[in-house]
Design a protein around this motif. Sequence first.
Motif, PDB file in Angstrom:
ATOM      1  N   THR A   1      -0.846 -64.676-100.660  1.00  0.00           N
ATOM      2  CA  THR A   1      -1.382 -64.199-101.943  1.00  0.00           C
ATOM      3  C   THR A   1      -0.696 -62.929-102.437  1.00  0.00           C
ATOM      4  O   THR A   1      -0.655 -62.675-103.639  1.00  0.00           O
ATOM      5  CB  THR A   1      -2.890 -63.930-101.838  1.00  0.00           C
ATOM      6  N   HIS A   2      -0.172 -62.117-101.510  1.00  0.00           N
ATOM      7  CA  HIS A   2       0.457 -60.846-101.876  1.00  0.00           C
ATOM      8  C   HIS A   2       1.637 -60.569-100.945  1.00  0.00           C
ATOM      9  O   HIS A   2       1.663 -61.050 -99.810  1.00  0.00           O
ATOM     10  CB  HIS A   2      -0.535 -59.674-101.758  1.00  0.00           C
ATOM     11  N   ILE A   3       2.581 -59.757-101.455  1.00  0.00           N
ATOM     12  CA  ILE A   3       3.706 -59.320-100.638  1.00  0.00           C
ATOM     13  C   ILE A   3       4.082 -57.911-101.081  1.00  0.00           C
ATOM     14  O   ILE A   3       3.899 -57.549-102.252  1.00  0.00           O
ATOM     15  CB  ILE A   3       4.902 -60.296-100.753  1.00  0.00           C
ATOM     16  N   VAL A   4       4.575 -57.111-100.130  1.00  0.00           N
ATOM     17  CA  VAL A   4       5.020 -55.747-100.429  1.00  0.00           C
ATOM     18  C   VAL A   4       6.529 -55.689-100.202  1.00  0.00           C
ATOM     19  O   VAL A   4       7.013 -56.028 -99.123  1.00  0.00           O
ATOM     20  CB  VAL A   4       4.309 -54.708 -99.526  1.00  0.00           C
ATOM     21  N   VAL A   5       7.261 -55.282-101.240  1.00  0.00           N
ATOM     22  CA  VAL A   5       8.723 -55.295-101.183  1.00  0.00           C
ATOM     23  C   VAL A   5       9.275 -54.014-101.804  1.00  0.00           C
ATOM     24  O   VAL A   5       8.733 -53.524-102.797  1.00  0.00           O
ATOM     25  CB  VAL A   5       9.291 -56.529-101.946  1.00  0.00           C
ATOM     26  N   ASP A   6      10.342 -53.482-101.220  1.00  0.00           N
ATOM     27  CA  ASP A   6      11.033 -52.326-101.793  1.00  0.00           C
ATOM     28  C   ASP A   6      11.507 -52.672-103.214  1.00  0.00           C
ATOM     29  O   ASP A   6      12.015 -53.768-103.463  1.00  0.00           O
ATOM     30  CB  ASP A   6      12.232 -51.966-100.913  1.00  0.00           C
ATOM     31  N   GLU A   7      11.366 -51.716-104.131  1.00  0.00           N
ATOM     32  CA  GLU A   7      11.685 -51.985-105.540  1.00  0.00           C
ATOM     33  C   GLU A   7      13.127 -52.464-105.755  1.00  0.00           C
ATOM     34  O   GLU A   7      13.416 -53.182-106.712  1.00  0.00           O
ATOM     35  CB  GLU A   7      11.427 -50.746-106.403  1.00  0.00           C
ATOM     36  N   ASN A   8      14.046 -52.057-104.879  1.00  0.00           N
ATOM     37  CA  ASN A   8      15.455 -52.427-105.035  1.00  0.00           C
ATOM     38  C   ASN A   8      15.718 -53.903-104.768  1.00  0.00           C
ATOM     39  O   ASN A   8      16.820 -54.387-105.023  1.00  0.00           O
ATOM     40  CB  ASN A   8      16.324 -51.576-104.104  1.00  0.00           C
ATOM     41  N   TYR A   9      14.726 -54.600-104.247  1.00  0.00           N
ATOM     42  CA  TYR A   9      14.907 -56.019-103.885  1.00  0.00           C
ATOM     43  C   TYR A   9      13.953 -56.921-104.679  1.00  0.00           C
ATOM     44  O   TYR A   9      13.721 -58.062-104.312  1.00  0.00           O
ATOM     45  CB  TYR A   9      14.732 -56.192-102.369  1.00  0.00           C
ATOM     46  N   VAL A  10      13.438 -56.355-105.777  1.00  0.00           N
ATOM     47  CA  VAL A  10      12.523 -57.093-106.650  1.00  0.00           C
ATOM     48  C   VAL A  10      13.232 -57.345-107.982  1.00  0.00           C
ATOM     49  O   VAL A  10      13.890 -56.451-108.520  1.00  0.00           O
ATOM     50  CB  VAL A  10      11.216 -56.295-106.871  1.00  0.00           C
ATOM     51  N   LEU A  11      13.114 -58.560-108.502  1.00  0.00           N
ATOM     52  CA  LEU A  11      13.804 -58.954-109.732  1.00  0.00           C
ATOM     53  C   LEU A  11      12.837 -59.037-110.910  1.00  0.00           C
ATOM     54  O   LEU A  11      11.659 -59.336-110.718  1.00  0.00           O
ATOM     55  CB  LEU A  11      14.445 -60.346-109.552  1.00  0.00           C
TER      56      LEU A  11
END
Length: 351
Positions: free
Chosen positions: A137-147
């Motif tokens: 339902t959710h994931i936490v990702v560093d902003e540099n790897y989010v599109l």
Amino acid sequence: MTHHTVPAYAALSPQAPLERITVPRREPGEHDILIEIKYAGICHSDIHTVRGEWGAGGDYPIVPGHEIAGVVSAVGAGVTRHTVGDRVGVGCFVDSCRTCESCRAGLEQYCTGELGMVGTYAATGRDGRTTHGGYSTHIVVDENYVLRIPDGIPLDAAAPLLCAGITVYSPLAHWQAGPGKKVAVVGLGGLGHMGVKIAHAMGAEVTVLSQSLRKKDDGLRLGADHYYATSDPATFTALAGTFDLIVNTVSADIDLDSYLSLLKTDGTLVQLGAPEKPLPIAPFALITRRRSFAGSMIGGIPETQKMLDFCGEHGLGADIEVIRADQINEAYERVLASDVRYRFVIDAATI
């Protein structure tokens, strides 16, 4: 580091069907983004990995999913790239060393640093913990790897672009598919159908090479100019020396020499599928017309964003069948039977 748990679908062993469990997610750090996942595509790689077929898989439970589309629900204090409410995607990796030559060039998928490319699932992150993917339902990702996902693409149809879309876009862009170029796409599946759409939008003359003519109407609808059955030996005679670029999306063992014979002088055959066994090639299939046999793997963050923007401009998304989470195991069997047109996408609200 504090954590919270979220529901997910996971394989507990290579033989086990996927089932609902909870998995930990780190609390968002200064540069992290918490994403509420809306849709997650089912990629053939998910099946290979959970079943331990690539000698990978790592520690179970494995939560697959690297075609993720969702909405930002919280950001760390230092985040500048995204804000709450943004439509975002996450692809096949969530981190890399950031300092090697490849990472500095925006080719994080080829990271050569000690950390290496950190896969979205079944990999070890910088915190030493196993990564869990998009069947949650959710994931936490560093902003540099989010599109960023452009507004013009529905989130469900955008999810498969994060793997299938970039996997075909990258070689088409690298080998300069466009007006005046003849491009063949081998296989009309999850990757192939996006390859046809993207190559067509780039302006190339597109041919589908498929085992049979069963999907011919689909191929032409998706943007192919020509459609041939590879089970017919006459195809290879008729098309000898035709193509500038052939993109092979299938993971099956094929007679590469036959396909190389379809290339013009200086043409390139790019391998995207990963069969279990090595592929034999006769040297003269390459030597006689200065042909190239190459490989390509997904794309870096800048190129993936470029692909999403390109798809937004041209109104391209995947052809999908949206399923509930309790249909994942059935969907896996249907993927293996090639019974999907052309990508299953899980509605994360049902997890």
